[in-house]
Design a protein around this motif. Structure first.
Motif, PDB file in Angstrom:
ATOM      1  N   TYR A   1       0.895  -1.228  -0.137  1.00 11.25           N
ATOM      2  CA  TYR A   1       0.174  -0.004   0.018  1.00 11.25           C
ATOM      3  C   TYR A   1       0.898   1.331   0.145  1.00 11.25           C
ATOM      4  CZ  TYR A   1      -4.519  -2.216   0.826  1.00 11.25           C
ATOM      5  OH  TYR A   1      -5.682  -2.835   0.549  1.00 11.25           O
ATOM      6  N   GLN A   2       2.036   1.133   0.979  1.00 13.49           N
ATOM      7  CA  GLN A   2       2.803   2.461   0.938  1.00 13.49           C
ATOM      8  C   GLN A   2       3.385   2.792  -0.428  1.00 13.49           C
ATOM      9  OE1 GLN A   2       2.711   4.425   3.609  1.00 13.49           O
ATOM     10  NE2 GLN A   2       0.917   3.339   4.026  1.00 13.49           N
ATOM     11  N   SER A   3       4.030   1.577  -1.012  1.00 16.18           N
ATOM     12  CA  SER A   3       4.674   1.976  -2.215  1.00 16.18           C
ATOM     13  C   SER A   3       3.780   2.471  -3.336  1.00 16.18           C
ATOM     14  CB  SER A   3       5.237   0.717  -2.655  1.00 16.18           C
ATOM     15  OG  SER A   3       4.393  -0.257  -3.156  1.00 16.18           O
ATOM     16  N   ILE A   4       2.371   2.037  -3.509  1.00 17.72           N
ATOM     17  CA  ILE A   4       1.464   2.482  -4.206  1.00 17.72           C
ATOM     18  C   ILE A   4       1.064   4.149  -3.865  1.00 17.72           C
ATOM     19  CG2 ILE A   4      -0.874   2.384  -4.933  1.00 17.72           C
ATOM     20  CD1 ILE A   4      -0.764  -0.513  -4.633  1.00 17.72           C
ATOM     21  N   TYR A   5       1.279   4.223  -2.610  1.00 19.17           N
ATOM     22  CA  TYR A   5       0.898   5.703  -2.111  1.00 19.17           C
ATOM     23  C   TYR A   5       1.866   6.661  -2.414  1.00 19.17           C
ATOM     24  CZ  TYR A   5       0.778   9.751   1.264  1.00 19.17           C
ATOM     25  OH  TYR A   5       0.869  10.956   1.872  1.00 19.17           O
ATOM     26  N   LYS A   6       3.217   6.352  -2.186  1.00 24.06           N
ATOM     27  CA  LYS A   6       4.404   7.002  -2.607  1.00 24.06           C
ATOM     28  C   LYS A   6       4.395   7.176  -4.189  1.00 24.06           C
ATOM     29  CE  LYS A   6       7.350   5.594   1.308  1.00 24.06           C
ATOM     30  NZ  LYS A   6       8.529   5.001   1.690  1.00 24.06           N
ATOM     31  N   GLN A   7       4.171   6.150  -5.036  1.00 21.46           N
ATOM     32  CA  GLN A   7       4.216   6.428  -6.411  1.00 21.46           C
ATOM     33  C   GLN A   7       3.138   7.160  -6.792  1.00 21.46           C
ATOM     34  OE1 GLN A   7       3.465   2.862  -8.455  1.00 21.46           O
ATOM     35  NE2 GLN A   7       3.768   3.493 -10.605  1.00 21.46           N
ATOM     36  N   MET A   8       2.009   7.545  -6.280  1.00 23.21           N
ATOM     37  CA  MET A   8       0.992   8.430  -6.388  1.00 23.21           C
ATOM     38  C   MET A   8       1.349   9.815  -5.986  1.00 23.21           C
ATOM     39  SD  MET A   8      -3.082   8.323  -5.710  1.00 23.21           S
ATOM     40  CE  MET A   8      -3.206   6.894  -6.632  1.00 23.21           C
ATOM     41  N   VAL A   9       1.964   9.957  -4.845  1.00 19.95           N
ATOM     42  CA  VAL A   9       2.302  11.191  -4.366  1.00 19.95           C
ATOM     43  C   VAL A   9       3.211  11.976  -5.286  1.00 19.95           C
ATOM     44  CG1 VAL A   9       3.533  12.439  -2.656  1.00 19.95           C
ATOM     45  CG2 VAL A   9       1.857  10.851  -2.043  1.00 19.95           C
ATOM     46  N   THR A  10       4.439  10.954  -5.762  1.00 16.24           N
ATOM     47  CA  THR A  10       5.449  11.333  -6.572  1.00 16.24           C
ATOM     48  C   THR A  10       5.090  11.885  -8.048  1.00 16.24           C
ATOM     49  OG1 THR A  10       6.880   9.790  -5.738  1.00 16.24           O
ATOM     50  CG2 THR A  10       7.531  10.630  -7.853  1.00 16.24           C
ATOM     51  N   ALA A  11       3.835  11.272  -8.731  1.00 18.52           N
ATOM     52  CA  ALA A  11       3.213  11.474  -9.867  1.00 18.52           C
ATOM     53  C   ALA A  11       2.597  12.832  -9.638  1.00 18.52           C
ATOM     54  CB  ALA A  11       2.227  10.370 -10.338  1.00 18.52           C
ATOM     55  N   LEU A  12       1.982  13.337  -8.527  1.00 21.88           N
ATOM     56  CA  LEU A  12       1.439  14.357  -8.340  1.00 21.88           C
ATOM     57  C   LEU A  12       2.141  15.531  -7.940  1.00 21.88           C
ATOM     58  CD1 LEU A  12      -1.566  13.281  -5.792  1.00 21.88           C
ATOM     59  CD2 LEU A  12      -1.782  13.915  -7.952  1.00 21.88           C
ATOM     60  N   LYS A  13       3.260  15.226  -7.512  1.00 21.69           N
ATOM     61  CA  LYS A  13       4.356  16.372  -7.426  1.00 21.69           C
ATOM     62  C   LYS A  13       4.929  16.803  -8.720  1.00 21.69           C
ATOM     63  CE  LYS A  13       6.139  15.458  -2.582  1.00 21.69           C
ATOM     64  NZ  LYS A  13       7.175  15.067  -1.801  1.00 21.69           N
ATOM     65  N   SER A  14       5.146  15.632  -9.833  1.00 22.21           N
ATOM     66  CA  SER A  14       5.480  15.995 -10.983  1.00 22.21           C
ATOM     67  C   SER A  14       4.636  16.925 -11.863  1.00 22.21           C
ATOM     68  CB  SER A  14       5.758  14.526 -11.655  1.00 22.21           C
ATOM     69  OG  SER A  14       4.750  13.898 -11.880  1.00 22.21           O
ATOM     70  N   LEU A  15       3.307  16.778 -11.586  1.00 17.60           N
ATOM     71  CA  LEU A  15       2.304  17.482 -12.150  1.00 17.60           C
ATOM     72  C   LEU A  15       2.022  18.997 -11.452  1.00 17.60           C
ATOM     73  CD1 LEU A  15      -0.504  14.820 -12.733  1.00 17.60           C
ATOM     74  CD2 LEU A  15       1.203  15.804 -14.260  1.00 17.60           C
ATOM     75  N   GLY A  16       2.803  19.231 -10.373  1.00 12.73           N
ATOM     76  CA  GLY A  16       2.746  20.440  -9.635  1.00 12.73           C
ATOM     77  C   GLY A  16       2.313  20.636  -8.728  1.00 12.73           C
TER      78      GLY A  16
END
Length: 238
Positions: free
Chosen positions: A149-164
């Motif tokens: 779960y945490q790895s998926i959460y981190k991946q989503m947070v990283t994607a959101l950061k890359s979008l600003g």
């Protein structure tokens, strides 16, 4: 005989005088004719010159009229050129404003679509964070699931950061109605009045734009709080 000779001599003298007179008359006639011819030639020459001057004057007047007409045409062309140039400048300015306005509208539309799409993903992030706070894995299998779960959460947070997308983190800041939505006021002496003391639902930025307002708890002073009916009923005076 002497008388006949004298008479003959007189006759000859008379004839000679007549011939001389005739010659003089002829010469005078010739001179007069010459003078007359000369006067006629002079008169004709003056007439020719006067005719040439009149023709030249007429030509000059015609040329001046043509020059005036050409100058008028040039002035009209200059006026038309100025009008066309001004019209072109206005059209160019209108087109530039239209292009800028269209570009701005396109950017705003793209930003709005981006905001709507990202806003629909924020509840998923909220659920991951709630699960992270509530789930306490006990076994290795539970810990492995929790890591997934945490790895998926981190991946989503990283994607959101890359979008600003960035988190507000308003705790400790002064309440701002443009950024925060006050859900609770809590009396406290730890923070000044109007300070955000807790974030109930996280808020996010998209660049400099508010993607979602933060739902917060705001500090309120004790002296401004009116005691409730329940607290008054539980007081010693009751």
């Amino acid at each position: 005989m002497i008388e006949e000779s004298k008479q003959t001599e007189q006759t000859e003298n008379i004839n000679a005088n007549v011939a001389e007179e005739n010659n003089n008359s002829a010469r005078m006639s010739a001179n007069l004719e010459t003078e007359l011819n000369s006067d006629v030639a002079t008169t004709d020459g003056n007439s020719v010159r006067e005719t040439n001057w009149a023709a030249d004057a007429a030509q000059w007047e015609e040329m001046e009229a043509e020059i005036a007409a050409l100058e008028q045409q040039v002035a009209q062309l200059k006026t038309q050129l100025e009008e066309r140039t001004s019209q072109y400048m206005r059209i160019a300015a209108d087109f530039d404003n239209f292009r800028k306005r269209s570009q701005k509208e396109k950017e705003e539309l793209d930003q709005q679509v981006k905001c709507n799409t990202l806003s629909s993903l924020l509840p998923v992030v909220d659920n991951f964070e709630r699960a992270q706070a509530q789930i306490k894995p006990q076994t290795d299998a539970e810990r492995n699931i929790h890591k997934s779960y945490q790895s998926i959460y981190k991946q989503m947070v990283t994607a959101l950061k890359s979008l600003g997308v960035s988190a507000m983190r308003p705790k400790g800041q002064e309440f701002n109605p443009n950024l925060h939505e006050a859900a609770i006021q809590e009396p406290t002496n730890e923070y000044p009045e109007g300070t955000v003391i807790d974030e109930l639902i996280p808020g996010y930025f998209l660049g400099e734009r508010v993607l979602r307002h933060a739902v917060v708890k705001v500090a309120a002073p004790f002296e401004h709080m009116v005691p409730s009916e329940e607290s008054r009923s539980e007081s010693p005076e009751s």
